[in-house]
Design an enzyme around this catalytic site. Structure first.
Site, mmCIF file in Angstrom:
data_model
loop_
_atom_site.group_PDB
_atom_site.id
_atom_site.type_symbol
_atom_site.label_atom_id
_atom_site.label_comp_id
_atom_site.label_asym_id
_atom_site.label_seq_id
_atom_site.Cartn_x
_atom_site.Cartn_y
_atom_site.Cartn_z
ATOM 1 N N ARG A 179 0.825 -1.206 0.000
ATOM 2 C CA ARG A 179 0.000 0.000 0.000
ATOM 3 C C ARG A 179 0.865 1.263 0.000
ATOM 4 O O ARG A 179 0.348 2.364 -0.196
ATOM 5 C CB ARG A 179 -0.920 -0.003 1.207
ATOM 6 N N LYS A 209 -2.497 9.417 4.647
ATOM 7 C CA LYS A 209 -2.540 8.539 5.818
ATOM 8 C C LYS A 209 -1.293 7.657 5.836
ATOM 9 O O LYS A 209 -0.610 7.527 4.807
ATOM 10 C CB LYS A 209 -3.820 7.684 5.794
ATOM 11 N N HIS A 210 -0.929 7.103 6.970
ATOM 12 C CA HIS A 210 -1.556 7.149 8.285
ATOM 13 C C HIS A 210 -0.657 7.975 9.186
ATOM 14 O O HIS A 210 0.413 7.514 9.588
ATOM 15 C CB HIS A 210 -1.723 5.751 8.856
ATOM 16 N N HIS A 222 -4.761 -2.467 13.624
ATOM 17 C CA HIS A 222 -6.109 -3.023 13.743
ATOM 18 C C HIS A 222 -6.192 -3.956 14.955
ATOM 19 O O HIS A 222 -7.274 -4.204 15.483
ATOM 20 C CB HIS A 222 -6.480 -3.812 12.485
ATOM 21 N N ASP A 296 -8.352 7.544 12.312
ATOM 22 C CA ASP A 296 -8.477 6.228 11.693
ATOM 23 C C ASP A 296 -9.669 5.554 12.368
ATOM 24 O O ASP A 296 -10.238 6.087 13.332
ATOM 25 C CB ASP A 296 -7.182 5.423 11.881
#
Length: 970
Positions: A179, A209-210, A222, A296
Site C-alpha cells: 500500500r 494517511k496514516h 487493527h 483512523d
C-alpha cells in the site's frame, strides 16, 4: 451598524478556517462562505454534533442493517458514511436511499486506495502503490489517481481515503507493505502529490494517511497499538516528510493513525489519534495543516481498548480531530460530546471550527447542490477501456530489471535459444506463458521433485522461472516456500543454461533468496495480474523497454532505487487499440464483416490481425477449419499463405543477396540460370520480372501433363509410397519423380515472351528459388528459416508444416478432385509448389497471422526487428519502389503496391508508400509506413473448392482494410 458587525464577525470566524493554504476553499469562496454560514446558523446543536460522525456501512448486508443506518441518519444527523464491502449498483442504490433521510447531504467516503475494487466487486482494480512507486514518470501516477477519482465521483463518493503516504521501511510491516509507494521519502512524497492531484482534479477529496507514519512497524494497528520509537529528528526527516510536501500542495485531509509515538507524545502508550500534541502542535501548527482531520477507524484495537465506548470519541475530538471515523457506538459517543459541550469542555468555537470545515468540504464536493447517483450505465462507466489503457501504461512503466548479467535481457538471437519455463508460486501463470510463446517456443517443464525437474531442463539453454502469487489484495502471502528457494538455487547452480527470474509479487520476496550469484537476470513485475504478466513477458523479449526503479530495498544486492535499463528491441508488442490511436468500437465492426463473409460461404474460417505503432491490437480467429468441423479457429492455427510466400520467403533472401552484391536488379535470367542462355527469357531482368513487367506467362499448369487419360496422377510420374527415384511428396500417399523438378525449369525455359505490359506472373519466383538454392546449395525453406524465421521468432512459419505440427493445427485448403483426389491439409495447395516437394518460391509457406505480422513489421522498421538488422534501410526502400508506374504497372520489386487510380487490392485510403501482397487461398497482408500499420487476413476461401470466388468478388479483404483506416483516431 448591526449589519456591519455581523459581516465583521462573519469574516473573522472564517479567517480561522479559510486562511491562506486552506485546501477546502473553493474558487467561489464568497458563495462557499455564505452557504456554510447560512447552513451552520440553521443547525441545532444535535445536528452539529451529528456532523462529526462517519459510520461504516456495507452494501452487501441485508435490509435490517440498512434500516438501522437510516435510523441513525434520522436520529443523529450523521455527517457521513464510509462504505465498505459490496457492489457498485447496490452501493449507489443505498447511497440514494440514505441521502433521502439526511437533512444535510451526507459526505460519502471509501477506502479505495487502488480503486473501488479495494472494497467492491464488479469494479476496477488499479495497480497497488508499491507498483506505482516503481514508475519514474509521475504523470502516469497522476493519471491513475485521476481515474480512481472519476470512479469514486461516479459512484457518489466524495472522499477517498488515499493516498497512503507511509514510508514502508520495514519489510515485515503486516498492514502497509504494497500500500506504500516505497521507502524513499522523496519518491513517496512525489508519488503522493501526483496521486492526490489526479484525484482532486476529478473532484474527489484526498486524504493522506496514516499520520504521523505507519511504515516502520511490525504491528498491525487493527489488532494492537504499534510503537514508533524514533527520535524527533528521524520522524521529521522520514515519516513526516511526505505530509509536509503534500500539505503544501493542497492535501484535503489527513487521517491520524493509532500509534504510540514517544518522541511526539509524552504520555506513554497514548494513541496518536487521541493526542492533542500530535494533532494540534505537530499537524496543525508545525505542519500548518488547515484541512479536515479524520481519525483512523475508532473500532480498531489500537485505540478502542484505550477507554470506554464514547470516551474514545470524545478524546479524539478534544485532541483536534474533525471527523470521528467508524465509532463503535454513535449514541453513546454523541451523548459524551453533548455532555462535554454543556459543561464547557467543548466550546462553541471548537465545535464551529470542525463543523464549518466539514460543511466547507461538502460544498467543495458539490453537496450544496446534491443530486442522486444515476444508475444507468454505472457498471460500464466503472469498467471502461480507459481504465485498461491507464493500467497498462502504469504496468509498462513499472516493470523493473534489477539484474541483467551479460545483457541477457532483452532476449536476442532467438535462433540460438531453447527456452524452458518453470512455475513457482500458487497463482495462475497462464497469461505469462501464453505471452512468452508469442515470441519464441517456450516449453513449461514440471517435476514432482528437483531431480525430475533438473533432468527435464537439461535440453534447454535458457530457463525462465516465474514466481506467481495472489493478486487478490496487497496483504496476500508473497514469500517463496523453503522448497522453492532450494529448487531455485539448485536450478541456478546448473550452469548449462542461463536463468531469468520473473517475480510477480511484492519485491520483498527477494529478501529470502540467499544468493543471486548464478541467477543471470531478475525482473520484477510486482503483481500477478493478467496485464502485469503479459507486459513482463513483452519486456523480457524486448517488445517494450524496462525502465522501472525498485521502490524498496529487496536484498543486499538490490537496494532501493536499483534499476537496470533494458531498451526495446522493437519486437511487436500487444496492446489495446486506443493505446495506438485506433478505435476499439470501429475495429469491432471487423467481427461483423468477417462473420458476414462466413455466413455468405466465402470461407469457413479466418484470422485477422491489426498492428499499429509496433503493437498488435486486434488478433482474432473466426469460424472453423471446415464447414462441418467441431473445432474453432484460434490464432495459433496455420494457414497456407499461397502467394504471400513471395514476399515472406523468397523476397527477403533476394533482397539480402542484392544488398550483398550477389545479384543486382539488372541481373538477367541468363545470368541467374545459365541454361536459359538460349531461352526467349534470357534477357529478362530481376527488376522487371519481380515488378511483373518482364513479359512472362502468368502461370503454367505443370500438373496437367502428369495426369493420365482419366485425369488421375499417372503411374509414369507418381508412386503411392517412397521408392527409388520417387521421394518428393506431393500429398498423402503421393510421391512424384525426383527428376520432375528439372522438367519444370525446362518448360519455363521454353516459354516465349508475352506482350510488353503488366502481367502478374509466378514464374519469376521459380527462377529466384532456383538461383537462391544453387547459390547456397541449400533448399529455400531452410535458408528462409535460418535467415529470418528463427531469428525473428516466427515459430509457426515454414514450409511443409506436417514435419513440425499436427495435422489438426493446420487449416485444410481444398477437397481436391482434379489432381490429388484428397483433402489437402498440411500440404501446399499450389500444384507446382507441391510438385517441388512443397517448397516453392511463389507458394508453399504456412503461417499464422501473428508471424506474418512480425515479418511485415520488420519491413516497416526498415529491416530491423528484435535487435537485428535483417536488411538495410536502403534495401527495403529500393524494393518498395514502383519503377514502372508510368507504364501502368503499380508493383514494386516483389511487393504489390496501391493502384494509383484506385481499384486495386488495397483500399483507396492507404498511402502510396504502402505495400503488401495477396494470396490465392484467401490470404492478404499489407503494411503502411505512413500510418505505421500492419494488416493481415488469412482464410481458406478455397475450401472445399477453389472455384469459390465469392471472397474475391466481394472485396471483403479490402473493405476490412478500409474499416481499419476509418478506425484511426490520431
Amino acid at each position: 451598524m448591526r449589519i456591519n458587525s455581523f459581516f465583521f464577525l462573519f469574516f473573522i470566524s472564517f479567517l480561522t478556517i479559510h486562511g491562506q493554504g486552506n485546501p477546502l476553499v473553493t474558487k467561489d469562496s464568497v458563495q462557499q462562505r455564505a452557504w456554510v454560514e447560512a447552513t451552520y446558523q440553521k443547525m441545532t446543536l444535535d445536528e452539529k454534533l451529528g456532523q462529526l460522525f462517519m459510520i461504516m456501512v456495507h452494501s452487501d448486508q441485508g435490509k435490517a442493517s440498512a434500516e438501522r443506518t437510516k435510523q441513525l441518519i434520522r436520529d443523529h444527523h450523521l455527517g457521513g458514511l464510509i462504505f465498505s464491502t459490496g457492489g457498485p449498483v447496490r452501493q449507489a442504490q443505498l447511497t440514494n436511499e440514505f441521502q433521502k433521510h439526511s437533512k444535510i447531504p451526507l459526505m460519502i467516503g471509501m477506502d479505495a486506495e487502488w480503486g473501488l475494487a479495494m472494497r467492491l466487486d464488479s469494479t476496477y482494480a488499479f495497480p497497488w502503490n508499491m507498483t506505482l512507486g516503481a514508475i519514474t514518470d509521475n504523470a502516469i501516477v497522476e493519471k491513475v489517481g485521476h481515474q480512481i477519482g472519476r470512479h469514486a465521483k461516479r459512484l457518489g463518493v466524495h472522499i477517498n481515503f488515499a493516498p497512503d503516504i507511509d514510508i514502508n521501511i520495514n519489510p515485515k510491516n503486516p498492514i502497509i507493505g504494497n500500500r506504500s509507494f516505497g521507502e524513499d521519502r522523496e519518491n513517496v512524497a512525489q508519488k503522493g502529490i501526483a496521486f492526490m492531484k489526479g484525484m482532486e482534479g476529478a473532484g474527489v477529496l484526498s486524504s493522506g494517511k496514516h499520520f504521523p507514519g505507519h511504515g516502520d512497524t511490525e504491528v498491525d494497528s487493527h489488532k494492537a497499538l504499534p510503537v514508533i520509537d524514533f527520535s524527533r529528528e528521524r520522524l521529521d526527516s522520514i515519516e513526516l516528510y511526505p505530509y509536509r510536501k503534500l500539505i503544501k500542495e493542497g492535501l484535503s485531509s489527513v487521517m491520524v493513525a493509532h500509534l504510540s509515538v514517544p518522541a511526539l507524545e509524552i504520555k506513554e502508550g497514548f494513541p496518536s489519534s487521541l493526542s492533542e500534541q500530535i494533532i494540534g502542535a505537530v499537524l496543525k501548527e508545525q505542519l500548518n495543516f488547515k484541512g479536515l482531520v479524520f481519525t483512523d477507524a475508532l473500532n480498531m484495537q489500537g485505540v478502542a481498548n484505550y477507554a470506554k465506548e464514547g470516551e474514545v470519541e470524545l478524546a479524539a475530538f478534544l485532541a483536534g480531530n474533525d471527523i470521528l471515523l467508524m465509532p463503535l457506538d454513535v449514541p453513546k459517543a454523541k451523548a459524551k460530546l453533548l455532555e462535554a459541550y454543556k459543561n464547557g469542555r467543548i466550546t462553541e468555537n471548537r465545535l464551529a471550527y470542525s463543523v464549518k470545515k466539514i460543511l466547507m468540504a461538502k460544498y467543495k464536493v458539490g453537496l450544496h447542490r446534491y443530486s442522486p447517483i444515476k444508475l444507468d450505465n454505472l457498471y460500464k462507466n466503472l469498467n471502461s477501456l480507459e481504465d485498461d489503457m491507464i493500467y497498462e501504461e502504469a504496468i509498462e512503466n513499472a516493470i523493473t530489471v534489477v539484474k541483467n548479467n551479460v545483457s541477457l535481457l532483452a532476449i536476442k538471437k532467438l535462433e540460438n535459444k531453447k527456452i524452458a519455463y518453470v512455475k513457482f508460486g500458487d497463482d495462475n501463470s497462464d497469461p505469462f506463458v501464453e505471452e512468452l510463446n508469442k515470441y519464441a517456443k517456450v516449453t513449461q517443464i514440471n517435476g514432482k521433485d528437483i531431480a525430475t525437474l533438473k533432468a527435464g531442463l537439461k535440453a534447454y539453454n535458457l530457463v525462465i522461472v516465474g514466481f506467481h502469487k495472489s493478486n487478490a489484495n496487497p496483504w496476500k502471502s508473497y514469500k517463496f516456500s523453503k522448497r522453492e528457494i532450494d529448487w531455485l538455487q539448485q536450478i541456478a547452480a546448473e550452469r548449462t543454461s542461463n536463468l531469468i527470474l520473473a517475480l510477480f509479487a511484492r519485491p520483498y520476496a527477494l529478501l529470502d533468496i540467499p544468493t543471486f550469484e548464478n541467477i543471470d537476470a531478475v525482473v520484477v513485475g510486482y503483481q500477478n495480474s493478467k496485464i502485469a504478466q503479459e507486459k513482463t513477458a513483452q519486456a523480457i523479449f524486448g517488445a517494450i523497454e524496462a525502465k522501472g526503479v525498485l521502490p524498496v530495498s529487496s536484498h543486499s544486492d538490490f537496494p532501493v532505487n536499483t534499476t537496470v535499463a533494458v531498451p526495446s528491441l522493437k519486437r511487436l508488442g500487444y496492446s489495446i487499440p486506443e493505446r495506438v490511436g485506433l478505435s476499439s468500437s470501429k475495429l469491432a465492426q471487423i467481427d461483423k464483416m468477417v462473420q458476414g463473409g462466413m455466413d455468405s460461404l466465402m470461407f469457413p474460417g479466418a484470422q485477422v490481425l491489426v498492428a499499429r505503432k509496433g503493437k498488435v491490437v486486434y488478433n482474432k480467429g473466426f469460424g472453423k477449419p471446415t464447414y462441418d468441423s467441431d473445432e474453432k479457429i484460434t490464432t495459433d492455427h496455420l494457414y497456407d499463405l499461397a502467394s504471400l510466400t513471395k514476399i515472406l520467403a523468397t523476397l527477403p533472401l533476394v533482397m539480402k543477396m542484392e544488398e550483398e552484391g550477389t545479384l543486382e536488379l539488372n541481373t538477367t535470367f541468363e545470368e541467374l540460370i545459365p541454361s536459359f542462355s538460349k531461352s526467349d527469357l534470357r534477357n529478362v531482368t530481376v527488376l522487371k520480372a519481380l515488378s511483373h513487367y518482364g513479359r512472362l506467362p502468368a502461370w503454367i499448369a505443370f500438373y496437367l501433363s502428369t495426369l493420365d487419360e482419366n485425369r488421375k496422377p499417372s503411374a509414369e510420374f507418381y508412386r503411392n509410397q517412397v521408392t527409388d527415384g520417387f521421394s518428393v511428396q506431393v500429398a498423402d500417399h503421393l510421391y512424384i519423380a525426383d527428376t520432375y523438378k528439372d522438367s519444370i525449369y525446362n518448360r519455363i525455359g521454353r516459354q516465349t515472351l508475352k506482350a510488353n505490359r503488366y502481367r502478374y506472373s509466378d514464374l519469376a519466383f521459380f527462377v529466384m528459388k532456383k538461383y537462391i538454392e544453387n547459390t547456397y546449395n541449400t533448399d529455400l525453406g531452410k535458408l528462409a528459416n535460418d535467415f529470418l524465421y528463427k531469428p525473428i521468432g516466427a515459430t509457426h512459419t515454414g514450409y511443409n508444416p506436417l514435419k513440425r505440427f499436427l495435422k489438426s493445427d493446420i487449416v485444410p485448403s481444398e477437397d481436391d478432385n482434379y489432381y490429388r483426389y484428397q483433402r489437402v491439409q498440411g500440404y501446399v495447395h499450389d500444384m507446382a509448389a507441391a510438385m517441388q516437394g512443397g517448397i516453392g518460391g511463389h507458394a508453399g509457406l504456412f503461417s499464422n497471422a501473428n508471424d506474418v505480422a512480425k515479418i511485415m513489421q520488420m519491413y516497416l522498421q526498415d529491416g530491423y526487428y528484435g535487435g537485428q538488422q535483417f536488411l538495410e534501410s536502403r534495401t527495403v526502400k529500393k524494393f518498395n519502389t514502383c519503377y514502372f508506374c508510368g507504364n501502368n504497372v503499380r508493383r514494386g520489386v516483389g511487393f504489390d503496391k496501391p493502384e494509383p487510380r484506385g481499384g486495386g487490392p488495397a483500399s483507396k485510403l492507404v498511402s502510396r508508400k504502402s505495400f503488401g501482397h495477396s494470396g490465392f487461398t484467401g490470404t492478404y497482408t499489407w503494411a503502411d509506413p505512413e500510418e505505421d500499420l500492419v494488416y493481415v487476413f488469412l482464410s481458406n476461401r478455397t475450401f472445399p473448392t477453389a472455384t469459390n470466388t465469392l471472397l474475391i468478388k466481394s472485396g471483403l479483404r479490402t473493405r476490412i482494410q478500409e474499416k481499419i483506416y476509418e478506425a484511426i483516431l490520431n
